[in-house]
Scaffold this motif. Structure first.
Motif, PDB file in Angstrom:
ATOM      1  N   ILE A   1       0.841  -1.194   0.000  1.00  0.00           N
ATOM      2  CA  ILE A   1       0.000   0.000   0.000  1.00  0.00           C
ATOM      3  C   ILE A   1       0.879   1.249   0.000  1.00  0.00           C
ATOM      4  CG2 ILE A   1      -1.750   1.311   1.259  1.00  0.00           C
ATOM      5  CD1 ILE A   1      -2.677  -1.314   2.516  1.00  0.00           C
ATOM      6  N   PRO A   2       0.844   2.038  -1.055  1.00  0.00           N
ATOM      7  CA  PRO A   2       1.529   3.336  -1.027  1.00  0.00           C
ATOM      8  C   PRO A   2       0.684   4.326  -0.225  1.00  0.00           C
ATOM      9  CG  PRO A   2       0.463   3.003  -3.147  1.00  0.00           C
ATOM     10  CD  PRO A   2       0.216   1.755  -2.356  1.00  0.00           C
ATOM     11  N   PHE A   3       1.258   4.892   0.806  1.00  0.00           N
ATOM     12  CA  PHE A   3       0.483   5.705   1.742  1.00  0.00           C
ATOM     13  C   PHE A   3       1.207   7.023   1.984  1.00  0.00           C
ATOM     14  CE2 PHE A   3      -1.444   7.034   5.669  1.00  0.00           C
ATOM     15  CZ  PHE A   3      -2.715   6.489   5.650  1.00  0.00           C
ATOM     16  N   ARG A   4       0.603   8.111   1.535  1.00  0.00           N
ATOM     17  CA  ARG A   4       1.203   9.435   1.716  1.00  0.00           C
ATOM     18  C   ARG A   4       0.628  10.097   2.969  1.00  0.00           C
ATOM     19  NH1 ARG A   4       1.011   9.749  -4.124  1.00  0.00           N
ATOM     20  NH2 ARG A   4       3.114  10.057  -4.953  1.00  0.00           N
ATOM     21  N   LEU A   5       1.508  10.749   3.716  1.00  0.00           N
ATOM     22  CA  LEU A   5       1.056  11.483   4.894  1.00  0.00           C
ATOM     23  C   LEU A   5       1.959  12.679   5.135  1.00  0.00           C
ATOM     24  CD1 LEU A   5       3.234  10.725   7.309  1.00  0.00           C
ATOM     25  CD2 LEU A   5       1.850   8.682   7.518  1.00  0.00           C
ATOM     26  N   GLY A   6       1.472  13.594   5.961  1.00  0.00           N
ATOM     27  CA  GLY A   6       2.228  14.791   6.325  1.00  0.00           C
ATOM     28  C   GLY A   6       1.736  15.314   7.655  1.00  0.00           C
ATOM     29  N   LEU A   7       2.365  16.379   8.123  1.00  0.00           N
ATOM     30  CA  LEU A   7       2.025  16.966   9.416  1.00  0.00           C
ATOM     31  C   LEU A   7       1.798  18.467   9.274  1.00  0.00           C
ATOM     32  CD1 LEU A   7       4.719  15.293  11.733  1.00  0.00           C
ATOM     33  CD2 LEU A   7       2.394  14.488  11.275  1.00  0.00           C
ATOM     34  N   LEU A   8       0.862  18.977  10.080  1.00  0.00           N
ATOM     35  CA  LEU A   8       0.622  20.404  10.182  1.00  0.00           C
ATOM     36  C   LEU A   8       0.714  20.805  11.646  1.00  0.00           C
ATOM     37  CD1 LEU A   8      -1.052  19.497   7.526  1.00  0.00           C
ATOM     38  CD2 LEU A   8      -2.243  21.665   7.827  1.00  0.00           C
ATOM     39  N   SER A   9       1.086  22.051  11.895  1.00  0.00           N
ATOM     40  CA  SER A   9       1.041  22.568  13.260  1.00  0.00           C
ATOM     41  C   SER A   9      -0.419  22.827  13.630  1.00  0.00           C
ATOM     42  CB  SER A   9       1.840  23.866  13.355  1.00  0.00           C
ATOM     43  OG  SER A   9       1.128  24.923  12.721  1.00  0.00           O
ATOM     44  N   PRO A  10      -0.740  22.964  14.921  1.00  0.00           N
ATOM     45  CA  PRO A  10      -2.120  23.251  15.315  1.00  0.00           C
ATOM     46  C   PRO A  10      -2.673  24.542  14.714  1.00  0.00           C
ATOM     47  CG  PRO A  10      -0.864  22.506  17.209  1.00  0.00           C
ATOM     48  CD  PRO A  10       0.126  22.711  16.097  1.00  0.00           C
ATOM     49  N   SER A  11      -1.777  25.456  14.309  1.00  0.00           N
ATOM     50  CA  SER A  11      -2.227  26.697  13.681  1.00  0.00           C
ATOM     51  C   SER A  11      -2.363  26.569  12.171  1.00  0.00           C
ATOM     52  CB  SER A  11      -1.260  27.834  14.013  1.00  0.00           C
ATOM     53  OG  SER A  11       0.044  27.549  13.521  1.00  0.00           O
ATOM     54  N   GLY A  12      -1.979  25.404  11.611  1.00  0.00           N
ATOM     55  CA  GLY A  12      -2.179  25.159  10.192  1.00  0.00           C
ATOM     56  C   GLY A  12      -0.942  25.262   9.328  1.00  0.00           C
ATOM     57  N   ALA A  13       0.219  25.520   9.918  1.00  0.00           N
ATOM     58  CA  ALA A  13       1.454  25.598   9.126  1.00  0.00           C
ATOM     59  C   ALA A  13       1.900  24.202   8.729  1.00  0.00           C
ATOM     60  CB  ALA A  13       2.548  26.297   9.918  1.00  0.00           C
ATOM     61  N   SER A  14       2.288  24.042   7.462  1.00  0.00           N
ATOM     62  CA  SER A  14       2.775  22.751   6.979  1.00  0.00           C
ATOM     63  C   SER A  14       4.188  22.517   7.484  1.00  0.00           C
ATOM     64  CB  SER A  14       2.745  22.723   5.452  1.00  0.00           C
ATOM     65  OG  SER A  14       3.023  21.434   4.967  1.00  0.00           O
TER      66      SER A  14
ATOM     67  N   ARG B   1      10.718  16.586   4.471  1.00  0.00           N
ATOM     68  CA  ARG B   1       9.680  16.715   3.456  1.00  0.00           C
ATOM     69  C   ARG B   1       8.358  17.100   4.115  1.00  0.00           C
ATOM     70  NH1 ARG B   1      12.340  12.032   1.495  1.00  0.00           N
ATOM     71  NH2 ARG B   1      13.250  12.340  -0.586  1.00  0.00           N
ATOM     72  N   GLU B   2       7.518  17.794   3.354  1.00  0.00           N
ATOM     73  CA  GLU B   2       6.175  18.083   3.846  1.00  0.00           C
ATOM     74  C   GLU B   2       5.265  16.874   3.674  1.00  0.00           C
ATOM     75  OE1 GLU B   2       4.550  21.602   2.169  1.00  0.00           O
ATOM     76  OE2 GLU B   2       6.021  22.932   3.111  1.00  0.00           O
ATOM     77  N   THR B   3       5.512  16.069   2.641  1.00  0.00           N
ATOM     78  CA  THR B   3       4.730  14.857   2.397  1.00  0.00           C
ATOM     79  C   THR B   3       5.674  13.676   2.251  1.00  0.00           C
ATOM     80  OG1 THR B   3       2.946  16.061   1.289  1.00  0.00           O
ATOM     81  CG2 THR B   3       3.093  13.699   0.870  1.00  0.00           C
TER      82      THR B   3
ATOM     83  N   ASP C   1      -4.704  22.373   4.974  1.00  0.00           N
ATOM     84  CA  ASP C   1      -3.896  21.302   4.385  1.00  0.00           C
ATOM     85  C   ASP C   1      -3.535  21.635   2.938  1.00  0.00           C
ATOM     86  OD1 ASP C   1      -2.848  18.789   3.426  1.00  0.00           O
ATOM     87  OD2 ASP C   1      -3.885  17.823   5.081  1.00  0.00           O
ATOM     88  N   PRO C   2      -2.245  21.538   2.569  1.00  0.00           N
ATOM     89  CA  PRO C   2      -1.857  21.835   1.183  1.00  0.00           C
ATOM     90  C   PRO C   2      -2.323  20.774   0.190  1.00  0.00           C
ATOM     91  CG  PRO C   2       0.032  21.050   2.422  1.00  0.00           C
ATOM     92  CD  PRO C   2      -1.070  21.236   3.418  1.00  0.00           C
TER      93      PRO C   2
END
Length: 265
Positions: A34-47, A63-65, A116-117
């Protein structure tokens, strides 16, 4: 998907477990790739651009993603260098045709919807958050409102409206609630009247809260100079019609007149 945040270490662990539906045809099928892309954001929405650490996954690059190649029943990945608990963005780009079971709070969904970008992750977060707000209203059926969650949804929609000119087609898709047939799939028996009332009321409240920016969209998004089969024009019409539909649903008299004019045009 389960997450565990270590505040002292500034680290987040994400555990991903895959399973197939219980069916005889699946008895001899092992873990899938399974190719699975993920990323993280700060609670204020910054990538956030961070390295990922895991056995056999990740290359240490920021990386962002991140793209995970899941081949085992259970995989755990770790992010470090965090100052606060992040918001996890899952299955970016709909990288695999899978269903996700994860505990994500309303506030986190609102952050994903607003910031989310990745457009797919934004859309999925918006559907989930609005479905939750509607589910509570359907079950209450006039007994009261979930004011906190409604406020989160209004603010997230406000961010969508604010940046609508950047991607009109995406904004038009994000400014939609689940349809009544979609909502009905989660109920047995189907509370037809409660679903209709809850959805109509939520659309009206969202439109009333965002009436001024929706009117601005209506004034500026519809293409000028005649009808053209053009991607930009299609996106502009879609966004303008979405704003018009919301305002008409809020019983805006001027919007109702414009809707008649659009119909006759």
């Amino acid at each position: 998907v389960e997450t565990e945040y270590d505040e002292q270490a500034g680290a987040l662990e994400i555990s991903l477990v895959q399973s197939l539906p219980d069916h005889p045809d699946n008895a001899d099928i092992g873990p899938l790739h399974i190719p699975f892309r993920l990323g993280l954001l700060s609670p204020s929405g910054a990538s956030l651009s961070l390295p990922l650490t895991s056995d056999g996954l990740g290359d240490g690059e920021r990386r962002e993603t991140h793209l995970l190649e899941l081949r085992d029943t259970e995989t755990t990945v770790r992010f470090t260098g965090l100052d606060e608990k992040p918001v996890v963005s899952l299955l970016r780009g709909f990288s695999a045709p899978v269903r996700i079971a994860a505990e994500i709070g309303d506030r986190e969904l609102a952050v994903l919807l607003a910031f989310d970008p990745d457009p797919v992750a934004r859309w999925m977060a918006g559907r989930k958050l609005s479905a939750r707000v509607l589910d509570r209203a359907i079950k209450a059926h006039g007994a009261g409102d979930d004011i906190e969650s409604l406020d989160l949804l209004v603010k997230a929609w406000g961010k969508i409206v604010e940046g609508a000119s950047d991607d009109p087609a995406l904004a038009a898709a994000l400014l939609q609630l689940p349809t009544e047939p979609e909502l009905a799939q989660d109920y047995k028996p189907v509370p037809v009247d409660a679903i209709h009332a809850a959805r109509s009321q939520l659309r009206r409240r969202l439109a009333e809260s965002l009436a001024d920016p929706l009117r601005e969209i209506l004034d500026n998004s519809r293409p000028r100079g005649g009808w053209r089969f053009d991607a930009d024009d299609i996106a502009g019409r879609s966004l303008a019609n979405t704003a018009l539909s919301l305002l008409v649903g809020a019983r805006d008299e001027e919007a109702a007149k414009r809707a008649v004019a659009v119909y006759k045009d």
